[in-house]
Design a protein around this motif. Structure first.
Motif, mmCIF file in Angstrom:
data_model
loop_
_atom_site.group_PDB
_atom_site.id
_atom_site.type_symbol
_atom_site.label_atom_id
_atom_site.label_comp_id
_atom_site.label_asym_id
_atom_site.label_seq_id
_atom_site.Cartn_x
_atom_site.Cartn_y
_atom_site.Cartn_z
ATOM 1 N N PRO A 185 33.300 -6.539 37.603
ATOM 2 C CA PRO A 185 32.309 -7.617 37.662
ATOM 3 C C PRO A 185 32.951 -8.974 37.372
ATOM 4 N N ASP A 186 32.293 -10.034 37.807
ATOM 5 C CA ASP A 186 32.751 -11.395 37.528
ATOM 6 C C ASP A 186 32.307 -11.748 36.120
ATOM 7 N N ILE A 187 33.145 -11.417 35.158
ATOM 8 C CA ILE A 187 32.774 -11.536 33.749
ATOM 9 C C ILE A 187 33.812 -12.344 32.984
ATOM 10 N N TRP A 188 33.473 -12.671 31.777
ATOM 11 C CA TRP A 188 34.303 -13.438 30.862
ATOM 12 C C TRP A 188 35.438 -12.564 30.314
ATOM 13 N N PRO A 189 36.560 -13.155 29.937
ATOM 14 C CA PRO A 189 37.617 -12.377 29.272
ATOM 15 C C PRO A 189 37.183 -11.998 27.863
ATOM 16 N N ARG A 190 37.547 -10.786 27.460
ATOM 17 C CA ARG A 190 37.190 -10.355 26.111
ATOM 18 C C ARG A 190 38.240 -10.831 25.130
ATOM 19 N N ASN A 191 37.790 -11.198 23.931
ATOM 20 C CA ASN A 191 38.692 -11.651 22.878
ATOM 21 C C ASN A 191 38.417 -10.842 21.609
ATOM 22 N N PRO A 192 39.359 -9.947 21.216
ATOM 23 C CA PRO A 192 40.656 -9.669 21.846
ATOM 24 C C PRO A 192 40.489 -8.804 23.079
ATOM 25 N N PRO A 193 41.498 -8.815 23.988
ATOM 26 C CA PRO A 193 41.415 -7.977 25.180
ATOM 27 C C PRO A 193 41.532 -6.506 24.835
ATOM 28 N N ILE A 194 41.166 -5.643 25.787
ATOM 29 C CA ILE A 194 41.301 -4.211 25.557
ATOM 30 C C ILE A 194 42.781 -3.851 25.433
ATOM 31 N N ARG A 195 43.064 -2.765 24.733
ATOM 32 C CA ARG A 195 44.439 -2.285 24.618
ATOM 33 C C ARG A 195 44.797 -1.540 25.890
ATOM 34 N N GLN A 196 45.766 -2.065 26.616
ATOM 35 C CA GLN A 196 46.120 -1.477 27.901
ATOM 36 C C GLN A 196 47.597 -1.708 28.189
ATOM 37 N N ARG A 197 48.310 -0.641 28.571
ATOM 38 C CA ARG A 197 49.695 -0.754 28.984
ATOM 39 C C ARG A 197 49.757 -1.122 30.464
ATOM 40 N N ASN A 198 50.864 -1.679 30.875
ATOM 41 C CA ASN A 198 50.996 -2.166 32.250
ATOM 42 C C ASN A 198 50.797 -1.069 33.285
ATOM 43 N N ASN A 199 51.179 0.164 32.949
ATOM 44 C CA ASN A 199 51.059 1.246 33.919
ATOM 45 C C ASN A 199 49.757 2.025 33.788
ATOM 46 N N ASP A 200 48.860 1.575 32.937
ATOM 47 C CA ASP A 200 47.569 2.249 32.782
ATOM 48 C C ASP A 200 46.671 1.943 33.979
ATOM 49 N N ALA A 248 26.309 -16.966 29.243
ATOM 50 C CA ALA A 248 27.656 -16.787 28.713
ATOM 51 C C ALA A 248 27.570 -16.090 27.358
ATOM 52 N N PRO A 249 28.653 -15.495 26.868
ATOM 53 C CA PRO A 249 28.620 -14.861 25.544
ATOM 54 C C PRO A 249 28.155 -15.844 24.461
ATOM 55 N N GLY A 250 27.189 -15.422 23.662
ATOM 56 C CA GLY A 250 26.641 -16.271 22.616
ATOM 57 C C GLY A 250 25.493 -17.140 23.072
ATOM 58 N N GLU A 251 25.215 -17.171 24.374
ATOM 59 C CA GLU A 251 24.141 -18.003 24.901
ATOM 60 C C GLU A 251 22.858 -17.185 25.009
ATOM 61 N N SER A 252 21.722 -17.830 24.838
ATOM 62 C CA SER A 252 20.441 -17.140 24.904
ATOM 63 C C SER A 252 19.424 -17.992 25.656
ATOM 64 N N LYS A 253 18.352 -17.342 26.088
ATOM 65 C CA LYS A 253 17.226 -18.070 26.662
ATOM 66 C C LYS A 253 15.940 -17.411 26.199
ATOM 67 N N GLU A 254 14.873 -18.193 26.207
ATOM 68 C CA GLU A 254 13.597 -17.741 25.660
ATOM 69 C C GLU A 254 12.546 -17.654 26.755
ATOM 70 N N LEU A 255 11.780 -16.549 26.745
ATOM 71 C CA LEU A 255 10.701 -16.319 27.701
ATOM 72 C C LEU A 255 9.388 -16.138 26.969
ATOM 73 N N ASN A 256 8.291 -16.442 27.651
ATOM 74 C CA ASN A 256 6.967 -16.065 27.187
ATOM 75 C C ASN A 256 6.509 -14.866 27.995
ATOM 76 N N ILE A 257 6.046 -13.826 27.311
ATOM 77 C CA ILE A 257 5.661 -12.580 27.959
ATOM 78 C C ILE A 257 4.154 -12.388 27.841
ATOM 79 N N HIS A 258 3.512 -12.152 28.978
ATOM 80 C CA HIS A 258 2.085 -11.830 28.992
ATOM 81 C C HIS A 258 1.937 -10.328 28.767
#
Length: 211
Positions: free
Chosen positions: A110-125, A170-180
């Motif tokens: 998916p078109d997503i943000w980089p994780r901090n810290p990144p996942i543990r992954q070797r080059n050949n994984d 974005a990570p840490g961002e929120s929005k508010e809705l009113n629900i009927h």
């Protein structure tokens, strides 16, 4: 009318407002008072979490008997075969019982943000992204499901709950809705955006998910 807050929970944030061990909590990102999480998301998972000030709405979202579908983007170690994914589609037996059949398919990253810290992954994984949809909420269920078929989860992002999705939060961002609120809890919930968006995103989280 009920208030509903959609938050993109960052990695390593607790789905609660306080912690005796000093870990990061929702308090860092949610300034509104008298709202409570409708369900949980693991400390080491990312993505959509819903908060509300209405007990009925909270129950409708969190209670498994309403079977509200949740969509996850899951990066796993290895390349599962369709026969492996068929096990999840039929349901697998975990320590706490059989899971309901899941909807599972391979997807591009998916078109997503980089994780901090990144996942543990070797080059050949080799890794693979899956979209997994379930209507349950057991503890660490998706991670246990992928581990059960031999492909451990490396990164997990919840993309949607019912009709609500991350959209461009974005990570840490929120929005508010009113629900009927409906007259009967089992009826579909309608939603209306208030247009208010709250951002406490970290500076490095500059990429946003797209649906």
């Amino acid at each position: 009318m009920a208030k509903l807050i959609l938050l993109n929970k960052p990695f390593n944030v607790l789905s609660q407002f306080s912690d005796s061990d000093g870990r990061c909590t929702l308090k860092r990102y949610i300034s509104q008072t008298n709202v409570y999480p409708a369900g949980r998301l693991d400390y080491d998972s990312e993505g959509l979490i819903l908060l509300t000030d209405n007990g009925q709405l909270q129950a409708n979202i969190a209670n498994p008997k309403y079977k509200m579908e949740k969509t996850y983007w899951v990066q796993v170690e290895g390349l599962p075969k369709e026969s492996d994914l068929d096990c999840l589609r039929k349901g697998v037996t975990l320590k706490d019982g059989d899971t309901r059949p899941a909807k599972v398919k391979k997807i591009n990253q998916p078109d997503i943000w980089p994780r901090n810290p990144p996942i543990r992954q070797r080059n050949n994984d080799t890794t693979c992204w899956l979209e997994i949809k379930i209507s349950e909420g057991r503890n660490r269920q998706v991670r246990r499901m992928t581990a059960h078929i031999g492909y451990p989860t490396l990164r997990l992002i919840r993309a949607s709950i019912g009709n609500w999705s991350l959209d461009a939060l974005a990570p840490g961002e929120s929005k508010e809705l009113n629900i009927h609120m409906p007259a009967q809890p089992s009826k579909p919930l309608s939603k209306k955006a208030t247009g208010r968006r709250h951002s406490k995103a970290r500076p490095t989280a500059n990429r946003k998910p797209k649906r």
